[in-house]
Every structure is written in C-alpha cells, then in structure tokens.
Design a protein around this motif. Structure first.
Motif, PDB file in Angstrom:
ATOM      1  N   ALA A 239       0.830  -1.205   0.000  1.00 17.75           N
ATOM      2  CA  ALA A 239       0.000   0.000   0.000  1.00 17.75           C
ATOM      3  C   ALA A 239       0.863   1.253   0.000  1.00 17.75           C
ATOM      4  O   ALA A 239       0.531   2.254  -0.645  1.00 17.75           O
ATOM      5  CB  ALA A 239      -0.937  -0.012   1.206  1.00 17.75           C
ATOM      6  N   ARG A 240       1.971   1.228   0.699  1.00 17.08           N
ATOM      7  CA  ARG A 240       2.869   2.388   0.719  1.00 17.08           C
ATOM      8  C   ARG A 240       3.476   2.640  -0.658  1.00 17.08           C
ATOM      9  O   ARG A 240       3.877   3.762  -0.968  1.00 17.08           O
ATOM     10  CB  ARG A 240       3.986   2.177   1.745  1.00 17.08           C
ATOM     11  CG  ARG A 240       3.489   2.203   3.180  1.00 17.08           C
ATOM     12  CD  ARG A 240       4.617   1.984   4.159  1.00 17.08           C
ATOM     13  NE  ARG A 240       4.170   2.163   5.526  1.00 17.08           N
ATOM     14  CZ  ARG A 240       4.121   3.344   6.159  1.00 17.08           C
ATOM     15  NH1 ARG A 240       4.525   4.433   5.536  1.00 17.08           N
ATOM     16  NH2 ARG A 240       3.695   3.422   7.401  1.00 17.08           N
ATOM     17  N   HIS A 241       3.535   1.591  -1.477  1.00 14.01           N
ATOM     18  CA  HIS A 241       4.076   1.738  -2.834  1.00 14.01           C
ATOM     19  C   HIS A 241       2.977   1.695  -3.894  1.00 14.01           C
ATOM     20  O   HIS A 241       3.271   1.772  -5.087  1.00 14.01           O
ATOM     21  CB  HIS A 241       5.097   0.626  -3.109  1.00 14.01           C
ATOM     22  CG  HIS A 241       6.309   0.710  -2.239  1.00 14.01           C
ATOM     23  ND1 HIS A 241       7.437   1.429  -2.579  1.00 14.01           N
ATOM     24  CD2 HIS A 241       6.574   0.175  -1.010  1.00 14.01           C
ATOM     25  CE1 HIS A 241       8.341   1.324  -1.618  1.00 14.01           C
ATOM     26  NE2 HIS A 241       7.837   0.561  -0.657  1.00 14.01           N
ATOM     27  N   GLY A 242       1.716   1.532  -3.450  1.00 10.45           N
ATOM     28  CA  GLY A 242       0.595   1.522  -4.382  1.00 10.45           C
ATOM     29  C   GLY A 242       0.652   0.376  -5.367  1.00 10.45           C
ATOM     30  O   GLY A 242       0.419   0.580  -6.567  1.00 10.45           O
ATOM     31  N   GLN A 243       0.930  -0.836  -4.892  1.00 15.12           N
ATOM     32  CA  GLN A 243       1.093  -1.978  -5.791  1.00 15.12           C
ATOM     33  C   GLN A 243       0.194  -3.142  -5.384  1.00 15.12           C
ATOM     34  O   GLN A 243      -0.189  -3.269  -4.217  1.00 15.12           O
ATOM     35  CB  GLN A 243       2.555  -2.446  -5.795  1.00 15.12           C
ATOM     36  CG  GLN A 243       3.523  -1.434  -6.387  1.00 15.12           C
ATOM     37  CD  GLN A 243       4.903  -2.039  -6.575  1.00 15.12           C
ATOM     38  OE1 GLN A 243       5.055  -3.246  -6.726  1.00 15.12           O
ATOM     39  NE2 GLN A 243       5.917  -1.194  -6.565  1.00 15.12           N
ATOM     40  N   ILE A 244      -0.103  -3.987  -6.367  1.00 16.12           N
ATOM     41  CA  ILE A 244      -0.787  -5.249  -6.139  1.00 16.12           C
ATOM     42  C   ILE A 244       0.234  -6.359  -6.389  1.00 16.12           C
ATOM     43  O   ILE A 244       0.743  -6.510  -7.506  1.00 16.12           O
ATOM     44  CB  ILE A 244      -2.000  -5.422  -7.062  1.00 16.12           C
ATOM     45  CG1 ILE A 244      -3.049  -4.343  -6.767  1.00 16.12           C
ATOM     46  CG2 ILE A 244      -2.610  -6.813  -6.904  1.00 16.12           C
ATOM     47  CD1 ILE A 244      -4.270  -4.420  -7.664  1.00 16.12           C
ATOM     48  N   VAL A 245       0.562  -7.086  -5.347  1.00 16.00           N
ATOM     49  CA  VAL A 245       1.580  -8.138  -5.436  1.00 16.00           C
ATOM     50  C   VAL A 245       0.916  -9.418  -5.928  1.00 16.00           C
ATOM     51  O   VAL A 245      -0.083  -9.859  -5.349  1.00 16.00           O
ATOM     52  CB  VAL A 245       2.237  -8.371  -4.063  1.00 16.00           C
ATOM     53  CG1 VAL A 245       3.304  -9.451  -4.162  1.00 16.00           C
ATOM     54  CG2 VAL A 245       2.835  -7.072  -3.533  1.00 16.00           C
ATOM     55  N   PRO A 246       1.430 -10.032  -7.006  1.00 19.85           N
ATOM     56  CA  PRO A 246       0.825 -11.281  -7.488  1.00 19.85           C
ATOM     57  C   PRO A 246       0.834 -12.368  -6.421  1.00 19.85           C
ATOM     58  O   PRO A 246       1.676 -12.370  -5.505  1.00 19.85           O
ATOM     59  CB  PRO A 246       1.714 -11.666  -8.692  1.00 19.85           C
ATOM     60  CG  PRO A 246       2.369 -10.391  -9.110  1.00 19.85           C
ATOM     61  CD  PRO A 246       2.552  -9.593  -7.848  1.00 19.85           C
ATOM     62  N   THR A 247      -0.088 -13.286  -6.539  1.00 17.64           N
ATOM     63  CA  THR A 247      -0.186 -14.394  -5.586  1.00 17.64           C
ATOM     64  C   THR A 247       1.117 -15.188  -5.546  1.00 17.64           C
ATOM     65  O   THR A 247       1.678 -15.537  -6.583  1.00 17.64           O
ATOM     66  CB  THR A 247      -1.342 -15.324  -5.977  1.00 17.64           C
ATOM     67  OG1 THR A 247      -2.548 -14.566  -6.016  1.00 17.64           O
ATOM     68  CG2 THR A 247      -1.487 -16.459  -4.987  1.00 17.64           C
ATOM     69  N   GLY A 248       1.604 -15.448  -4.341  1.00 19.02           N
ATOM     70  CA  GLY A 248       2.822 -16.226  -4.179  1.00 19.02           C
ATOM     71  C   GLY A 248       4.102 -15.437  -4.373  1.00 19.02           C
ATOM     72  O   GLY A 248       5.189 -16.023  -4.376  1.00 19.02           O
ATOM     73  N   SER A 249       4.024 -14.101  -4.518  1.00 19.05           N
ATOM     74  CA  SER A 249       5.212 -13.292  -4.816  1.00 19.05           C
ATOM     75  C   SER A 249       5.561 -12.328  -3.695  1.00 19.05           C
ATOM     76  O   SER A 249       6.253 -11.330  -3.933  1.00 19.05           O
ATOM     77  CB  SER A 249       4.993 -12.512  -6.125  1.00 19.05           C
ATOM     78  OG  SER A 249       4.733 -13.367  -7.206  1.00 19.05           O
ATOM     79  N   ASP A 250       5.082 -12.595  -2.488  1.00 22.55           N
ATOM     80  CA  ASP A 250       5.366 -11.675  -1.389  1.00 22.55           C
ATOM     81  C   ASP A 250       6.862 -11.528  -1.151  1.00 22.55           C
ATOM     82  O   ASP A 250       7.382 -10.403  -1.039  1.00 22.55           O
ATOM     83  CB  ASP A 250       4.682 -12.176  -0.113  1.00 22.55           C
ATOM     84  CG  ASP A 250       3.212 -11.836  -0.087  1.00 22.55           C
ATOM     85  OD1 ASP A 250       2.627 -11.690  -1.179  1.00 22.55           O
ATOM     86  OD2 ASP A 250       2.636 -11.725   1.011  1.00 22.55           O
ATOM     87  N   ALA A 251       7.564 -12.649  -1.032  1.00 20.22           N
ATOM     88  CA  ALA A 251       8.999 -12.595  -0.744  1.00 20.22           C
ATOM     89  C   ALA A 251       9.760 -11.880  -1.856  1.00 20.22           C
ATOM     90  O   ALA A 251      10.692 -11.101  -1.601  1.00 20.22           O
ATOM     91  CB  ALA A 251       9.546 -14.011  -0.544  1.00 20.22           C
ATOM     92  N   GLU A 252       9.357 -12.112  -3.098  1.00 17.31           N
ATOM     93  CA  GLU A 252      10.021 -11.463  -4.227  1.00 17.31           C
ATOM     94  C   GLU A 252       9.805  -9.955  -4.196  1.00 17.31           C
ATOM     95  O   GLU A 252      10.708  -9.174  -4.495  1.00 17.31           O
ATOM     96  CB  GLU A 252       9.476 -12.051  -5.531  1.00 17.31           C
ATOM     97  CG  GLU A 252      10.118 -11.495  -6.783  1.00 17.31           C
ATOM     98  CD  GLU A 252       9.547 -12.130  -8.036  1.00 17.31           C
ATOM     99  OE1 GLU A 252       9.871 -11.650  -9.131  1.00 17.31           O
ATOM    100  OE2 GLU A 252       8.771 -13.095  -7.907  1.00 17.31           O
ATOM    101  N   PHE A 253       8.597  -9.521  -3.832  1.00 14.67           N
ATOM    102  CA  PHE A 253       8.312  -8.088  -3.759  1.00 14.67           C
ATOM    103  C   PHE A 253       9.113  -7.422  -2.643  1.00 14.67           C
ATOM    104  O   PHE A 253       9.656  -6.325  -2.806  1.00 14.67           O
ATOM    105  CB  PHE A 253       6.815  -7.879  -3.527  1.00 14.67           C
ATOM    106  CG  PHE A 253       6.437  -6.484  -3.115  1.00 14.67           C
ATOM    107  CD1 PHE A 253       6.432  -5.441  -4.039  1.00 14.67           C
ATOM    108  CD2 PHE A 253       6.104  -6.205  -1.801  1.00 14.67           C
ATOM    109  CE1 PHE A 253       6.101  -4.148  -3.650  1.00 14.67           C
ATOM    110  CE2 PHE A 253       5.768  -4.922  -1.403  1.00 14.67           C
ATOM    111  CZ  PHE A 253       5.764  -3.889  -2.335  1.00 14.67           C
TER     112      PHE A 253
END
Length: 524
Positions: A150-164
């Motif tokens: 939210a601080r970066h205004g992004q939607i992180v794809p499913t399963g990509s939390d660590a990558e983000f």
C-alpha cells in the motif's frame, strides 16, 4: 493462498490530515505534528518546503514560516478517521483498523464483488476520496506485505510476497509501528551496521541464527521479510444475537400452515441478519408441541442461506415430522417455532461478482438463473432431489464422483488426491452408464478375464442390446486388486476394466466383475 489475500488501505500523513481537518484548514496548507519538540508527521506541502520527520520544531518553522504546528493527539486522529472506516465498511464490512490512517481487510470478498482485485482497490480509493481524503491501496498474500504494498501503491501477485519484499530497504521493517515492536529501530540499526541493507538479504539469513542472535522480535521480522504465513485481518463482525421465535396461535397441525409460518419467519430472520451485515451458514430449527415434544435439526450449507432456502428447510423438517411414521409423529399440534443461527459469516460471503457465477464453475447470469431454477425444483421435490457432482477419489470413473444435495457442503466421499493405484487413466469418459454387454472372441464365445489379469481370448466383437459391433482396437484389461484383505466370502472376485473402439468410431470403457461385462462409460 489466493483465498486469504489481504487488502491494505493507507491514508498518507494521517495525523497531519486530521490536524488540518480539525483546524478547518485547506489540505494545501503545510502542517506538522510534533512530539517531544520534534516532527513526527508532516503534510506533503510541508515536505515540499523542506520539513522532514525528526526535525526540531524551530528548524521546521525556519524552513517553512507558514507551517501550522500541532501536538500529537491520538483521539483527534481516531475521531476523524472513523467516518472513513464507516465509508469503507459500507462496501466491505469486515475491516480491521491497525491505527488511524491504516486499515486492512480480506481481499476475497471485495475481488469477488467488484470482479477483480484491481477494480476493488480503485473502488475503495473512490469511496475514500468522496470523504475528501487521499489514499493508496496494496494487495498481497500476507498482512505485512499488503501494508508495504500500500505504501508503494502496488498489487503483489499471488505467491510473490517474498520477491516483492526482497528489494525493499531494511528500514521498511519498521516503517509501520502498528506491525513492529517498540525497539524495532534498534534491530534495523544493528542489521544496517552488519551490512544487511535490504529485506531480501535479511530473509536469506537462517532462521536459527536470527532467533539465537537477535531475539524474538527479530524472528517476527524475519518471517515477515520472507513472506511467511501470518495472521489474516481480524476485523470482527457486528455483535449479533439473532433468534427468531414464534408462538403459534392457534397451534399448527398441518404442513401447509407450518410452511406458511416458516416462510414468514425466514423473511424476518434474514431482515435481522441483513441489518447486522451477516449471513447464516448453519441454522437450527426448533419446533415444540403443546404436549412438550420437540423436533430440533441443524441445517448446514456451504453457501449462506437465502430466505427461500431457509423457508424450504423449515418446511422439509416440519413436513417430515408431521407426516412421518405413526410412532414418530407428534401427538399434539405445534405450539412454538424458533430459528437460531448457529454459524454466521460476514456479508462479503454473499458478494457474487456483477458478472460472476451463481454456482461453482458457472458463468454469469445464465448460471445464476440455472441455480435459482435448481433451488426452486429442490423446494418442490425435497432437499435430496437435486444433487451436484463433487470430484472424489476412486479407481473407476463413477467412483470419482460424489453427488451432494444442492446447498450442502461439497464434501467428497473419498480423498481425490490419494494415490488410487489401478484407477482408470485419463481422459475420463464423457457419459457414464451401467449397461450390460457381452464381449466375444472370433468364435462368438464369451471373453473372460483370468486370475492372471489377462483376456481368456482375443476380443473381436461387443454385443450391446440387440446389436453387434466389431472391435477396431482394444486396450487392457487393467485389473483392480480390491479388498484383498477380506475373507474369500467377502471378496468381489476378479475385477478389471478395458477400453475398446467400435467399428462406428465410438470408444467405450468396459468393466468386468463377477464374470460379467458392463459399459461404464462412453468417450465422445
């Protein structure tokens, strides 16, 4: 993980925004909120004029002479944030406020209702903008990641939390005080001095090393940096204790009268649930006669009950009781009815998409109409009359389908993910049958399956009904070694399956059991 996605809504510089609103100032005016003579939050206009967090009050006023300075006031922040939360709750009821200016909520219901996560995020921004407040949203699998997104205004794809999270600076671990310990800054400073500059570098450290070297809060931060599963948004439903009771005057001794009263009680129940923004998935219906006899049954559904479905279940229960066997029927009329919701879910469970499906796997309005028709048929014929298939476990094609009454939990009879050695290979037949046939050799003698699991002779023809087909091709047989542990009297004998191709290009799945062949399926 997609089912527990989290949507975070962040209103930047909220203490400054609330201070400006409290002073009835324009949002363009520079505002700074101070504590212990240092700036803790400032507006975007103040930052543009050189004011920064941590700056002393005098220095900030020197850089921005028109700066409006106020002290920290948590009550003011919460008071002005409450209307924003209420506006969001009108759209998605289950909201958890982490602090004034930041809230999280389950993304599944919003995405289902607004036909996508991105559309849901844009809708919430519009709702908050109508309150005169700027906001950013982020969606991710885990709560911590969604706040960072939210601080970066992004939607992180499913399963990509660590990558983000991997490329974010290590300071992001303490960017949100509501999700970190009071001494998180000390941990971040220590990691920085050790050369750990990004969250990805921190995530690569061994969990055992983090736990033994840095302490318990570091373990929490390490799990967050790795995108490990944590808690979901814990917004609570409105407290509700909905119980609908009715005293029958005169007492009821006929099914039609009971159905009429049940329909009225169902409507009353669902009006009360709607007012509480909840839906019922498990309902107990109690009926009591003048003689003190009782009938209680709990109805559970995988999907929230509608007023029509509730009325049907009341009618089914009372019909079965009043029209049952002589020994089971009540000996006096029904004098009271009570509907007691046992399990409630938030109203997001009712949020089907504008173009979404009314039944699992359905498509749009056609599926919704089909479901309504099926519910109507079920209401006319009874709860067991309409069934839907559920993928189940088994060796044969028909065994891999469990028929469940419409509205009940879609629970398979057997685990479909178990190994099931000897099961029929893919693809599965498109039509399931159970029709007797004869499989013969070139001399018109019946072909059997021996104890060794092979044909007694090469099959050449199949006699199905009054017609005989020549075989172009066949495969098998595949023996099914079932109930090998049972005694000889309980064993089913030789059991096998085979696939054959007829001379009219139809392919059949045949089943051999107790020295007889049947058509189990047709490939189309």
């Amino acid at each position: 993980m997609a089912g527990r996605r989290t949507l975070a809504v962040w209103c930047p510089d909220w203490p400054a925004v609330a201070a400006a609103a409290d002073a009835d100032m324009s949002p363009d005016q520079p505002v700074a909120v101070i504590s212990a003579n240092r700036v803790v939050t400032c507006s975007a206009t103040a930052r543009a004029m050189g004011v920064r967090r941590g700056m002393r009050k005098r220095e900030s006023q020197a850089r921005c002479p028109s700066l409006h300075v106020v002290t920290v006031d948590a009550g003011r922040d919460g008071r002005y944030f409450d209307p924003v939360v209420a506006a969001v709750a009108e759209v998605i009821p289950t909201v958890e406020v982490l602090r004034p200016g930041l809230m999280v909520l389950p993304a599944a219901g919003a995405a289902r209702y607004f036909d996508g996560e991105e559309v849901a995020a844009e809708k919430l921004i519009d709702v908050i903008s109508a309150c005169g407040v700027e906001s950013q949203t982020g969606i991710a699998d885990e709560l911590f990641t969604s706040v960072a997104a939210a601080r970066h205004g992004q939607i992180v794809p499913t399963g990509s939390d660590a990558e983000f999270l991997a490329d974010l600076p290590i300071s992001e671990l303490g960017a949100e005080p509501s999700l970190s310990a009071a001494d998180r800054d000390q941990l971040i400073d220590l990691l920085w001095r050790l050369g750990v500059r990004t969250m990805g570098a921190f995530a690569q450290l061994a969990s055992s090393d983090v736990a033994t070297r840095f302490g318990s809060d570091a373990v929490v931060a390490h799990r967050a940096a790795r995108g490990m599963p944590g808690r979901a948004p814990s917004g609570r439903l409105s407290a509700t204790d909905v119980v609908i009771s009715h005293e029958c005057d005169p007492p009821i001794d006929r099914v039609d009268a009971a159905a009429f009263v049940g329909r009225r009680l169902a409507d009353e129940l669902h009006r009360a649930l709607m007012a509480a923004a909840v839906a019922c998935t498990r309902l107990t219906v109690h009926a009591t006669t003048t003689g003190g006899q009782q009938s209680s049954r709990t109805w559970r559904c995988a999907e929230p009950l509608t007023p029509e479905a509730t009325a049907d279940r009341i009618r089914w229960q009372l019909d079965g009781w009043l029209s049952g066997k002589a020994g089971d029927r009540p000996d006096s009329p029904i004098v009271s009815l009570r509907l007691e919701p046992v399990e409630l879910v938030d109203s997001g469970a009712l949020q089907f998409g504008f173009r979404g499906a009314g039944i699992p796997g359905g498509d749009g309005e056609v599926a919704d109409r089909a479901r309504r028709a099926l519910v109507r048929v079920q209401g006319l014929l009874g709860g067991e009359a309409v069934r839907v298939p559920v993928r189940s476990g088994g060796r044969g094609t028909s065994e891999r389908i469990t028929l469940v009454p419409l509205g009940d939990e879609l629970t398979p009879r057997s685990d479909p993910d178990a190994p099931w050695p000897g099961r029929v290979p893919e693809p599965a037949p498109s039509v399931l049958l159970s029709a007797p046939v004869r499989v013969c050799d070139m001399y018109d003698e019946p072909v059997q399956v021996t104890r060794r699991g092979v044909f007694s002779a090469e099959p050449t023809t199949v006699i199905w009904g009054s017609r005989t087909w020549e075989l172009r091709w066949w495969a098998g047989p595949w023996p099914a070694d079932e109930r090998w542990w049972a005694s000889p009297s309980e064993q089913v004998g030789t059991h096998a399956r085979a696939q054959v191709l007829l001379d009219d290009s139809r392919a059949l799945l045949l089943r051999y059991q107790q020295q007889n062949w049947t058509v189990e399926g047709v490939y189309e």
